[in-house]
Structure formats: structure tokens, C-alpha cells
Design an enzyme around this catalytic site. Structure first.
Site, PDB file in Angstrom:
ATOM      1  N   HIS A  69       0.792  -1.140  -0.131  1.00 32.52           N
ATOM      2  CA  HIS A  69       0.146  -0.343   0.037  1.00 32.52           C
ATOM      3  C   HIS A  69       0.875   0.929  -0.010  1.00 32.52           C
ATOM      4  O   HIS A  69       0.501   2.343  -0.041  1.00 32.52           O
ATOM      5  CB  HIS A  69      -0.862  -0.598   1.381  1.00 32.52           C
ATOM      6  CG  HIS A  69      -0.923   0.188   2.315  1.00 32.52           C
ATOM      7  ND1 HIS A  69      -0.475  -0.853   3.392  1.00 32.52           N
ATOM      8  CD2 HIS A  69       0.032   1.485   3.326  1.00 32.52           C
ATOM      9  CE1 HIS A  69       0.138  -0.012   4.565  1.00 32.52           C
ATOM     10  NE2 HIS A  69      -0.148   1.498   4.420  1.00 32.52           N
ATOM     11  N   ASP A 205       0.982  -7.579   1.923  1.00 31.71           N
ATOM     12  CA  ASP A 205       1.620  -6.332   2.144  1.00 31.71           C
ATOM     13  C   ASP A 205       2.824  -5.378   2.702  1.00 31.71           C
ATOM     14  O   ASP A 205       3.075  -4.870   3.139  1.00 31.71           O
ATOM     15  CB  ASP A 205       0.635  -5.984   3.198  1.00 31.71           C
ATOM     16  CG  ASP A 205       0.544  -3.942   3.143  1.00 31.71           C
ATOM     17  OD1 ASP A 205       0.933  -3.614   1.940  1.00 31.71           O
ATOM     18  OD2 ASP A 205      -0.233  -3.208   3.684  1.00 31.71           O
ATOM     19  N   SER A 631       3.814   2.011   8.648  1.00 34.15           N
ATOM     20  CA  SER A 631       4.368   1.155   7.421  1.00 34.15           C
ATOM     21  C   SER A 631       4.777   0.729   6.601  1.00 34.15           C
ATOM     22  O   SER A 631       5.885   1.948   6.468  1.00 34.15           O
ATOM     23  CB  SER A 631       2.519   1.633   6.581  1.00 34.15           C
ATOM     24  OG  SER A 631       1.849   1.383   6.756  1.00 34.15           O
TER      25      SER A 631
END
Ligand code: ARG
Ligand code: GLU
Length: 696
Positions: A69, A205, A631
Site C-alpha cells: 500500500h 502487504d 507502514s
């Protein structure tokens, strides 16, 4: 065994103060191994990726890992109907196939210095806030100019502890970063928005990039002659996995936390502001869902908008739940009682005595404006037609004197925006959103707290129907024709467009009513907050405080562990490929499983990436304090080896930006063994794994 609070985003250059605790929890390396300016250390492998995420270097050839992402925009940039890398994934089979990503940069922290004393040197207690800020700015400017003379790095200074401390940062910025590989979205975004913020989780991810430099290893814009960057340090990768209770730490760039707010602020956020935003966004998402279910094209058009609105919507719901379920406001109130008692306990603490009372008053004053702002951004500006029209405001400034070149530039950029907008625009959705949001606005916001155009609406349906039939911004053809023929004498006509008028009305409401009131209150709150922080530190001189996140490099640590979000509900700390097969549903977009992945599963072809229990571990949770910006951050074991990539938090603990509770706040990472399994076995890109240092 000492009690471990779990909370805290620690400044790497001060990690020696945490070293003992970290080692008692199991860490086998030293603070100096993590951050050092005298020799290479783990920090040399960590980057701020693309201005909003974290990445880490995993080979001597600049190979970088981050989340899927986080790489999404760049993957999308290279995708087209013929090469749909979002859907199919992408793998460069040699370096010549790696794709340059204009606009993408990564930043290495080279050094950090405490400059509190220099920055606050001329500040006195009796200064006005304006004078104080001007004095600080001047000191910072001078200091930066001085240091700049001695270094090739980019110099900046950031406040910590709400303006009580200042640190200088030396950064090196690399701008030639290339896309090396990414899994298909069925893996990289498996579970999609349905599973977002939720445990158990099965998202692969991750995406892979490479940093390039000139032949001397210095940053350079893209050039065919650039070579892979050789870092001072790259991360080693552990294939051993982690057991429950094992020490783990995250090294990365958390963006923003507010752990030192007074109770009134937490209460306002969790019980006034967030619920309004959640309610408004929930209503919009319901409308999106209805239309998205009916039409595949609409589903794709609104996927990214849905993800954007849905991410905050879900998180804030979790914040409210968490704060209330775990009595966060009450706990802050208890703390404030002891603070007040302490403040009254000695004469030289006079500056703290009225703090809490002043907070109450200021937050009360602030509330209606914060609410107004929340309506403006969530109800008003989520009407796409109005926001889109807003782009054209700049044309209203055009006069006969405006140089044609400037006009041409504006027109070209608006033509682009127009193309982008209509690619993903579905008018029936927007009309329904407009009717619903304007009704909400009128029902819940008093006359003085809403933009002027709303006060002229007699009937919402009639207004919306007219808005959409009269505005030219519903038609791509009309907008383009208008742009093609645009001249200064068209400004009058443009100003009459009802969508642009609505936008202008919202902006002037913000500029004239909201901002002038909110600004000074926020300034005063900032001042109170700075003093309160100082007071909290003075009250507990023995306690180690960690500064709120501010997008600087931090170390946070805890243990690999599951949690009990509710009485009787017990979450294990890891998930496996079995879970992906359990979730598989070819009819639900978020749960489609790649045929090749299924093959590997059926053959149990996991190679050396299997856990010692024989299964393929996909994701795991830990009690490590993280937030947005983390992230892509590496989660590392006791030896400083890579265990996985952080990518999310558990919904029940999203309140950790305001109050961290070690019992329920958990970060979620993708297991590095799953990442390598996908690269090697699924994608057949073993050459990438061969570049890395693998510890079996
Ligand atoms: N919740 C994570 C974050 O705040 C992941 C968001 C992207 N993933 C998604 N399914 N929308 O960034
Ligand atoms: N997904 C978040 C990010 O992009 C990290 C999750 C969190 O907020 O902790 O930064």
C-alpha cells in the site's frame, strides 16, 4: 522480570537509556548497534519512503522493502490496460527491467543532534508567544545556516516534547528509486478494506524497490548510468520466525501521536469529533456500497475513494470504542487530579496551577469550530462535484492583464484534472451523496456554523437537482469546451456556476468564520500543552518520557504476542496460509485467491520458508507501539534481524495514538518468510532473495 509499559516511540540517539530494559526483555544487541554515528548501524538501512511510509534496505545493492500500500501509487503509475501491475503483479527479472519512479524519493537519517539549548537560548518566560516563536525561528535559521556550511546533507530542526526540546537532523535524499517487484493485489491487498485494521489478517502487504546512486554512491536524479546504491548497512533476514513472548522492535517513521493531551481533549476527540466524521463517512460509504455492488465498473471507479474514506472511518470508530471501553478519559482525569495536587504542592509550581482549568475552557471554546470544520471537510467537500469545481477557483483570478503563458499553464493542468476526475466519476452516486450530506449539514449545524449557500436552500432535493442540471462540471465535454475557449471575459460566467459558487461559499466560510476563531484558540492550546508537558516531566523526574511522533526516526519495542480484545475472546499471535484458503471466495473481490498460490498451498511447497510447525505463516501481531507512517517499517528480533514488515494495527487498539494500553494495542506485520516465499516460489524471482543475507 520488570513490568514493561510497552508505550513509547524512542529517539534512536538516546536509546542507551532504554538499552537495559530492552536487553532484559531479551535483546541481544546494543543501542550502539541500532544507532551510531561512529560506525555503521541498523539506522543506515532505514529510510523514510515517499514522504509517508518507511522502507528498509535488504541487500548491498540497494534493494528495498516496503508495503504494497506504500508502493501503490508507483505501481499504479506504471499500470495500464496492457500492463496491469496492480492486478497481475510485476517482477523485474533483471536490473534492466526495473522501472524508474519519477517523484519518488527515500531519505536516510545520517545524524541527529540535540540543539535544545541553542534554539531556546534567547527565549524568556515573559515573552509573548509571537515573540517566542520569532526568537526560536531566528535561532533555528542561524543554526541551520552554520551547520549547512559543514555538511553535504540536508539540515533541518524539529521540535520534540511539544516544543520543550529541539533536534537537528542531517538527512540524505535519494531520488532515483525504481520499482523492482510487487505481488498481485490478490496477495498484496488480500482482504482489502474488509479486513483493513482487523485481526486475524492475511495480507501480503509488501513491494520491492531499489535505490540507485551515481557511481560514487551519491544521490543523483534518474540516469541510465546510475548504479545500485551500496548502503553502509543492510538488514539481515531471519527465517526462524518468532514465538509468543519473544522480544521485537520496530524501527521507522511514525507520523503523529498525541499521548499527553488533557482528558477534555481526548473526550472531545473520541466522543464528539470522531463520531461525527464516522457517521458522515458511514453514510457516504453506504451509498458507495449500494452502487458498487450493482456495477463492476463503478466498483473499480470508487475502489480507491472507498479505501480512502473507509480507512479513517474504521480507525476513528476503533478510537471511540477503545477510549470508552478502557475508560481512557477517566484514567486521564485521575492522572490530572494527581497533577493538580502536585502543582499545588510547592510555590514554584504556580505556572501549572491553572493549566487544567484553562484547558477545559479553551477546548470548550474550540469545540463548535472543530465541529464546523469536521462538517465542512466530511459533509461539504465530499460532494465530488463541488470539490472538483473548486479546482477552477484559480481561473477566477484571471484578468485581461494575466500573461497568456500563465493561462495556458492553468488550462493544461485543469484539463488533466478533468480527465482524472471523469475517469472515476459516477454522477448518480454523487447526487445521492449531495442530498444526504446537505441534509445532515442542515439538520445538525446551526445557521452561524455553516457556509452561506446552505442558508439559502429551501428544499435540499430541489437544490441538488438544480445544482446538477445547471452546473457545467457534470459534463466532461462542456468542461473541456470551456477550457479550450477560456479567456478573461469568461470569468464572469464561470463565477456563476452553482457548483463553484457552493465551493467558494465553503471556502469563505472557512476563511472568515472558522479559521480566525480557531487559529488563536489553537495557539493558546499549543502554549498550554507545552507547559503541561514540562509539568508532567517535572512531576515525574525519574520517568522516561517519549516524545510524541513527529515523522522522525524512532525505535519502539515490545513482544510478539496475541491479545484478548474482549472477555472470552482470545487472539493467537499469528495467521497462516490455511486462513487464506478459509477466507477464499471467488465471488468476493477482497477474497479471491491466486490460482498459483493455491497450487503451492495444495502441494505444501513452502521450501525453507515454512515455520517449524510445517505451516506457512502469513502475518503476526506484537505489542509494539506504532502509528501511521510506520507502514513498511521493519520489525526486528533480539539480534536485529528482520522478522517482517509492519503494515497495520488491530482495530481494538487504534486509540494508541491518544492512549497506549499494552493489553490491547497490537501492531500487525507480514511475516518476512511469507514475503520471501511469494518472491521466490510464487513469482520465481529467486535472484532477489539471493541478493539478501538470509539467516536460517
Ligand atoms: N490501515 C492501514 C493504514 O492506515 C492500511 C491502509 C491500506 N490498506 C487498505 N486495505 N485500505 O495505512
Ligand atoms: N497502515 C498505516 C500506515 O500506512 C500503519 C497502520 C497504523 O496506523 O498503525 O502508516
Amino acid at each position: 522480570m520488570i513490568a514493561f509499559a510497552g508505550e513509547g516511540m524512542w529517539i534512536p540517539m538516546l536509546l542507551q537509556y532504554n538499552e537495559k530494559e530492552m536487553q532484559e526483555m531479551g535483546m541481544r544487541i546494543s543501542a550502539e548497534d541500532i544507532y551510531s554515528i561512529n560506525h555503521s548501524s541498523l539506522k543506515d538501512a532505514i529510510v523514510l519512503f515517499g514522504g509517508g511510509c518507511t522502507g528498509e534496505i535488504v541487500s548491498d545493492y540497494g534493494l528495498l522493502l516496503t508495503n504494497h500500500h506504500c508502493g501503490y501509487d508507483y505501481i499504479q503509475q506504471h499500470s495500464s490496460v496492457e500492463h496491469d501491475y496492480l492486478t497481475d503483479g510485476f517482477w523485474a527479472m533483471d536490473r534492466s527491467q526495473e522501472l524508474p519512479c519519477p517523484g519518488l524519493s527515500v531519505i536516510f537519517l545520517r545524524e541527529m543532534r540535540d540543539v535544545t539549548e541553542q534554539v531556546l537560548k534567547h527565549v524568556t518566560d515573559d515573552m509573548t508567544e509571537e515573540k517566542r516563536q520569532a526568537t526560536i525561528n531566528e535561532s533555528m535559521k542561524q543554526l541551520i545556516a552554520e551547520v549547512e556550511k559543514t555538511t553535504k546533507y540536508k539540515v533541518s530542526i524539529k521540535p520534540f516534547f511539544l516544543g520543550n526540546e529541539y533536534y537537528l537532523l542531517l538527512n540524505e535524499i535519494f531520488t532515483d528509486v525504481r520499482l523492482v517487484g510487487c505481488p498481485p493485489s490478490n496477495i498484496g491487498k488480500f482482504g482489502g478494506d474488509t479486513d483493513n485494521w482487523v485481526w486475524p489478517r492475511h495480507t501480503g502487504d509488501f513491494s520491492v524497490f531499489r535505490v540507485y546512486a551515481d557511481k560514487d554512491g551519491h544521490p543523483s536524479d534518474y540516469s541510465a548510468s546510475n548504479v545500485p546504491y551500496k548502503p553502509a548497512k543492510h538488514l539481515d533476514i531471519s527465517l526462524k520466525g518468532a514465538d509468543e513472548g519473544d522480544f521485537a522492535f520496530v524501527f521507522g517513521y511514525p507520523a503523529r501521536t498525541n499521548e499527553y493531551l488533557p482528558a477534555i481533549a481526548v473526550d472531545q476527540e473520541a466522543n464528539v469529533i470522531d463520531p461525527i466524521a464516522v457517521d458522515l463517512r458511514g453514510k457516504i460509504l453506504d451509498i458507495y456500497n449500494t452502487y458498487q455492488e450493482q456495477d463492476k465498473k463503478v466498483r473499480i471507479q470508487y475502489a480507491s475513494k472507498h479505501a480512502g474514506l473507509g480507512n479513517g472511518w474504521k480507525k476513528w470508530m476503533g478510537v471511540t470504542e477503545g477510549i470508552n471501553h478502557f475508560h481512557g478519559v477517566q484514567k486521564k482525569r485521575f492522572y490530572e487530579e494527581s497533577f493538580q495536587e502536585w502543582a499545588l504542592g510547592a510555590r514554584n509550581r504556580y505556572m501549572y496551577i491553572d493549566l487544567l482549568k484553562n484547558f477545559e475552557q479553551k477546548y470548550k471554546e474550540l469545540e463548535p469550530y472543530r465541529v464546523a470544520y469536521t462538517y465542512l471537510t466530511n459533509a461539504g467537500l465530499n460532494i465530488e462535484l463541488i470539490s472538483f469545481a473548486g479546482n477552477f477557483s484559480r481561473l477566477l483570478q484571471v484578468t485581461k492583464e494575466t500573461p497568456q503563458a500563465d493561462i495556458d499553464k492553468m488550462v493544461a493542468s485543469l484539463k488533466n484534472a478533468t480527465k482524472e476526475f471523469f475517469k472515476d466519476y459516477y454522477q448518480p452516486i454523487d447526487e445521492e451523496v449531495a442530498k444526504t450530506m446537505l441534509t445532515e449539514y442542515l439538520n445538525h449545524q446551526p445557521v452561524d456554523f455553516r457556509p452561506g449557500f446552505l442558508n439559502e436552500i429551501k428544499n435540499v432535493d430541489a437544490y441538488v437537482n438544480e445544482l446538477f442540471s445547471k452546473s457545467m462540471f457534470t459534463s466532461e465535454t462542456k468542461v473541456n469546451a470551456f477550457l479550450d475557449a477560456f479567456k478573461a471575459n469568461k470569468v464572469k460566467k464561470l463565477a456563476k456556476d452553482p457548483a463553484l459558487k457552493a465551493y467558494q461559499s465553503m471556502m469563505s466560510f472557512y476563511r472568515e468564520e472558522v479559521n480566525p476563531k480557531m487559529g488563536p484558540i489553537n495557539k493558546e492550546i499549543e502554549r498550554l500543552q507545552r507547559i503541561y508537558m514540562k509539568g508532567q516531566m517535572a512531576m515525574e523526574p525519574e520517568k522516561r518520557f517519549s516524545p510524541d511522533a513527529n515523522f522522525t526516526l524512532r525505535v519502539t519495542y515490545g513482544k510478539v504476542e496475541g491479545f484478548r480484545p474482549q472477555d472470552g475472546k482470545n487472539f493467537r499471535h499469528f495467521t497462516t496460509l490455511e486462513g487464506i484458503m478459509e477466507k477464499e471466495n471467488p465471488d468476493i473481490y477482497d477474497y479471491v485467491v491466486e490460482p498459483k498460490l493455491k497450487q503451492l498451498y495444495l502441494k505444501k511447497d513452502y521450501g525453507r520458508y515454512a515455520d517449524k510447525d510445517g505451516s506457512m505463516h502469513v502475518a503476526f501481531t506484537a505489542s509494539v507501539h506504532t502509528t501511521g507512517g510506520n507502514s513498511g517499517s521493519p520489525i526486528l528480533n533480539a539480534d536485529g534481524q528482520l522478522l517482517g514488515l509492519n503494515f497495520d494495527r488491530c482495530w481494538e487498539g487504534t486509540m494508541s495514538d491518544l492512549i497506549y494500553d499494552p493489553d490491547i494495542c497490537r501492531n500487525i506485520s507480514v511475516d518476512i518468510r511469507y514475503v520471501l516465499f511469494i518472491i521466490d516460489k510464487f513469482a520465481g524471482a529467486k535472484h532477489l532473495v539471493d541478493e539478501m543475507t538470509i539467516v536460517e
